[in-house]
Design a protein around this motif. Sequence first.
Motif, short mmCIF file in Angstrom:
data_model
loop_
_atom_site.label_atom_id
_atom_site.label_comp_id
_atom_site.label_asym_id
_atom_site.label_seq_id
_atom_site.Cartn_x
_atom_site.Cartn_y
_atom_site.Cartn_z
N GLY B 283 49.92 24.82 17.54
CA GLY B 283 50.15 24.16 16.26
C GLY B 283 50.63 22.74 16.43
O GLY B 283 50.07 21.79 15.85
N LYS B 284 51.66 22.57 17.25
CA LYS B 284 52.23 21.23 17.43
C LYS B 284 52.29 20.92 18.91
O LYS B 284 52.99 21.59 19.67
CB LYS B 284 53.63 21.19 16.82
CG LYS B 284 54.20 19.80 16.74
CD LYS B 284 55.47 19.76 15.90
CE LYS B 284 55.98 18.33 15.78
NZ LYS B 284 57.20 18.23 14.98
N VAL B 285 51.53 19.92 19.33
CA VAL B 285 51.55 19.50 20.72
C VAL B 285 52.55 18.37 20.83
O VAL B 285 52.33 17.27 20.32
CB VAL B 285 50.15 19.04 21.18
CG1 VAL B 285 50.16 18.67 22.65
CG2 VAL B 285 49.11 20.12 20.91
N ASP B 286 53.69 18.64 21.48
CA ASP B 286 54.75 17.63 21.54
C ASP B 286 55.47 17.72 22.87
O ASP B 286 54.96 18.29 23.83
CB ASP B 286 55.71 17.80 20.35
CG ASP B 286 56.32 19.21 20.32
OD1 ASP B 286 56.18 19.95 21.32
OD2 ASP B 286 56.91 19.56 19.29
N ALA B 287 56.68 17.15 22.92
CA ALA B 287 57.43 17.15 24.18
C ALA B 287 57.66 18.59 24.65
O ALA B 287 57.59 18.88 25.85
CB ALA B 287 58.75 16.42 23.98
N GLY B 288 57.91 19.51 23.72
CA GLY B 288 58.18 20.90 24.08
C GLY B 288 56.98 21.56 24.75
O GLY B 288 57.13 22.47 25.56
N THR B 289 55.79 21.07 24.43
CA THR B 289 54.57 21.64 25.00
C THR B 289 54.57 21.56 26.51
O THR B 289 54.03 22.40 27.21
CB THR B 289 53.34 20.89 24.44
OG1 THR B 289 53.37 20.99 23.03
CG2 THR B 289 52.05 21.51 24.95
N ASP B 290 55.19 20.50 27.02
CA ASP B 290 55.17 20.32 28.46
C ASP B 290 56.25 21.14 29.16
O ASP B 290 56.29 21.21 30.38
CB ASP B 290 55.34 18.83 28.78
CG ASP B 290 54.89 18.52 30.20
OD1 ASP B 290 53.78 18.98 30.57
OD2 ASP B 290 55.65 17.89 30.93
N ALA B 291 57.13 21.77 28.38
CA ALA B 291 58.26 22.48 28.99
C ALA B 291 58.00 23.97 29.04
O ALA B 291 58.68 24.75 28.39
CB ALA B 291 59.54 22.16 28.20
N GLY B 292 57.00 24.37 29.79
CA GLY B 292 56.81 25.80 30.05
C GLY B 292 56.06 26.55 28.98
O GLY B 292 56.05 27.78 28.98
N LYS B 293 55.44 25.85 28.03
CA LYS B 293 54.70 26.55 26.99
C LYS B 293 53.28 26.87 27.45
O LYS B 293 52.81 26.39 28.48
CB LYS B 293 54.66 25.69 25.73
CG LYS B 293 56.04 25.42 25.14
CD LYS B 293 56.65 26.68 24.53
CE LYS B 293 57.96 26.34 23.82
NZ LYS B 293 58.56 27.52 23.21
N THR B 294 52.60 27.65 26.65
CA THR B 294 51.26 28.12 26.98
C THR B 294 50.30 26.99 27.34
O THR B 294 49.61 27.04 28.36
CB THR B 294 50.68 28.88 25.78
OG1 THR B 294 51.51 29.99 25.51
CG2 THR B 294 49.27 29.35 26.06
N VAL B 295 50.27 25.98 26.47
CA VAL B 295 49.29 24.92 26.66
C VAL B 295 49.50 24.21 27.99
O VAL B 295 48.55 23.88 28.70
CB VAL B 295 49.35 23.94 25.46
CG1 VAL B 295 48.72 22.62 25.80
CG2 VAL B 295 48.67 24.58 24.25
N ALA B 296 50.76 24.00 28.36
CA ALA B 296 51.04 23.36 29.64
C ALA B 296 50.58 24.24 30.80
O ALA B 296 50.04 23.74 31.80
CB ALA B 296 52.54 23.06 29.75
N ALA B 297 50.76 25.55 30.65
CA ALA B 297 50.31 26.46 31.70
C ALA B 297 48.80 26.43 31.84
O ALA B 297 48.26 26.47 32.96
CB ALA B 297 50.79 27.88 31.39
N VAL B 298 48.10 26.33 30.72
CA VAL B 298 46.64 26.27 30.75
C VAL B 298 46.19 24.97 31.43
O VAL B 298 45.30 24.98 32.29
CB VAL B 298 46.05 26.34 29.33
CG1 VAL B 298 44.55 26.05 29.34
CG2 VAL B 298 46.32 27.71 28.71
N VAL B 299 46.84 23.87 31.07
CA VAL B 299 46.48 22.59 31.68
C VAL B 299 46.67 22.65 33.20
O VAL B 299 45.80 22.22 33.97
CB VAL B 299 47.31 21.44 31.07
CG1 VAL B 299 47.13 20.16 31.86
CG2 VAL B 299 46.90 21.23 29.61
N SER B 300 47.78 23.22 33.63
CA SER B 300 48.03 23.32 35.07
C SER B 300 47.00 24.21 35.76
O SER B 300 46.50 23.88 36.84
CB SER B 300 49.43 23.88 35.32
OG SER B 300 50.40 22.98 34.84
N ALA B 301 46.67 25.33 35.12
CA ALA B 301 45.67 26.23 35.71
C ALA B 301 44.32 25.53 35.83
O ALA B 301 43.62 25.67 36.84
CB ALA B 301 45.55 27.49 34.86
N CYS B 302 43.97 24.77 34.80
CA CYS B 302 42.69 24.05 34.83
C CYS B 302 42.70 22.98 35.91
O CYS B 302 41.69 22.76 36.60
CB CYS B 302 42.40 23.43 33.47
SG CYS B 302 41.96 24.65 32.21
#
Lengths: 374, 374
Positions: B283-302
């Motif tokens: 929903g909201k891609v922000d500073a919190g996104t980079d702190a262990g959230k799903t989207v950050a994990a997906v980016v790292s996996a990719c």
Amino acid sequence: MRVVCAPDKLRGSLDAAQAAAALAAGVRAAGGTPVEHPLADGGEGSRHTVQTACGGAVVDVDSVDALGRPATTRFGRLDEGTAVVEAAEAIGWDAPATAEHDVMRASSAGLAAPILAAVRQGARRIVVFLGGTVTMDGGTGLLASLGAQILDADGKPLAGSGADLNRIHFVDLAPARRALAGVELVAAADVLSPLFGPDGAAHVFGPQKGATPAAVELLDDGLRRLAPLLGAGSAAGGGAAGGLGAALLALGAELVPGAALVRRLTRFDERLATADLCLTAEGKVDAGTDAGKTVAAVVSACADAAVPCVVLGGTVTPEADRLYERGATAVLPIGAGPRDLDTALRHAADDLTRTAYAVCRLATAQLRRQDARV
Amino acid sequence: MRVVCAPDKLRGSLDAAQAAAALAAGVRAAGGTPVEHPLADGGEGSRHTVQTACGGAVVDVDSVDALGRPATTRFGRLDEGTAVVEAAEAIGWDAPATAEHDVMRASSAGLAAPILAAVRQGARRIVVFLGGTVTMDGGTGLLASLGAQILDADGKPLAGSGADLNRIHFVDLAPARRALAGVELVAAADVLSPLFGPDGAAHVFGPQKGATPAAVELLDDGLRRLAPLLGAGSAAGGGAAGGLGAALLALGAELVPGAALVRRLTRFDERLATADLCLTAEGKVDAGTDAGKTVAAVVSACADAAVPCVVLGGTVTPEADRLYERGATAVLPIGAGPRDLDTALRHAADDLTRTAYAVCRLATAQLRRQDARV
């Protein structure tokens, strides 16, 4: 990756050159090589945009504004004897008349001075960008100022204004034609409205020019009366700029879609020839975008050149899907999230840059991946 | 083009499976082959998301809610003796307690029943997804219900609640450890807060659980008092789910970031191996996104798998740029223009589909173009 950045203006926030610069910043940050190529659709800003691409001198001309008060306007001198005149710069919203605007009194007479000045300076071809004027006089003010005889039932000359239209009984264009003898006239319209009728100048553009419902009917009657006197009929675009389209047609002008003309004048297709990607943008990408506007022209040019084209918009409505049928590669919004229009307008440059950056990174990533496989 | 669609939920509009389906529709329309792989970060919806990917039975369990009233909760049985329990499903916002919620009275006791039921059914490994609970009892309710002795200064047993925390004088975890003997416990946290202190459970999550400023102080004092009795110290994540993190640590659990665990459990990396592109969203891609959230994990996996990854967000703040440092290919907003939050939430599915369509067309166009040149 060579990326042509060819936006229209984003009304209310960025002119086309600023928008192109914002896109270019994103391209550069993503490691691409931007080529800034701001565009226009024939309306306000078209002369400036064309001269940004083509260069050429700007010549100031003493004239009058739409209410007849002394004003300075200008024309641009391109190479090869071509001059560009923008109606909006002579009798437009930004002219000093706006504050005490009166659509019945407004006259296109002020457009004659820059045209005649261009002729005096040797122009053999004059492009007139229509659109963005405050007038609704069917171009009679311009015609009279170029020398045409426009007479009432008593044979008295009329200067030309919205209010005069219903008094016109006789028009002799010959003196005006003589004044422009040997000059090729090109009128660039950004709308397809005919001179009169339900889709005509008065009904479609009257209200936004301050005409009351009664005034709209009066003006439409007047334009309908004018049509046979100009021999203008119901040509598409005749209603552009309060009927200036029909008046220029009557003077023998070629009437062309503004977006296509700007594309040609700025040699946009040559720019595309070596491009890997093209980014275009406007404030609101909607059904109107597909009807002869800049972005649609860019998409078509890219389709012809087989260059992927990404359309960015401050607002993107579902009707923007038509651009896919025209050949757009992707249509994307630039807004960072739910917010009001003012906030969106304030952030337009930054949003363009961010989205251009993301788009270029994506395009490059796919190319890199393909390279790695090949 | 094979496109893995691996979003988190878009809070307030779509769960992760719905978001994945919306992305997949766009991929399909663009001629790609979507692979739906909804993800979660360990908070609400994680069990369901994991079972969407992994399958396995869902077992209903009689228990109590956060206010001690009879309620039914559940656990999931994955293969190889692994059970998944979601704290939010037992003592969370959606449990019946919400309406008359009282953070001081709320207890994590209701989480014991599904854990013990999983043990009885032979689970050798139990994953507990933290996050989304209404409790702030430092996990004492759970510990007591698993058999731990939690006594006040007079040696009287306490059932465990936020209000009880300041009365605890003695804790014996041995009976609870015996109840879980031979079982590997994994606690998945979606936050990094420690048990107490300015960044602790009470200060950070108390207010959103209904604690007044005075209650926050009282709860923080109580959690600080509990820490040495649990031997839990100040581990990151100890404050997850009102201190459940610390309680599970005290029982010997491994405490892991929820997003990484969901990535592992759902074998996300295997899905990526043959992907050409990955789309993720929240929903909201922000500073919190980079702190262990799903989207950050997906980016790292990719990034690990060298698959281009495009992050889509209902809102994208400038801090989302950190995802580029992590390896994101592109971060793009999905909203169609200036509008209010409600409108944006209502259109989330359609906006995801449109943006996925545009992104896939762009990716494909570049590949086609490259193919044409090769």
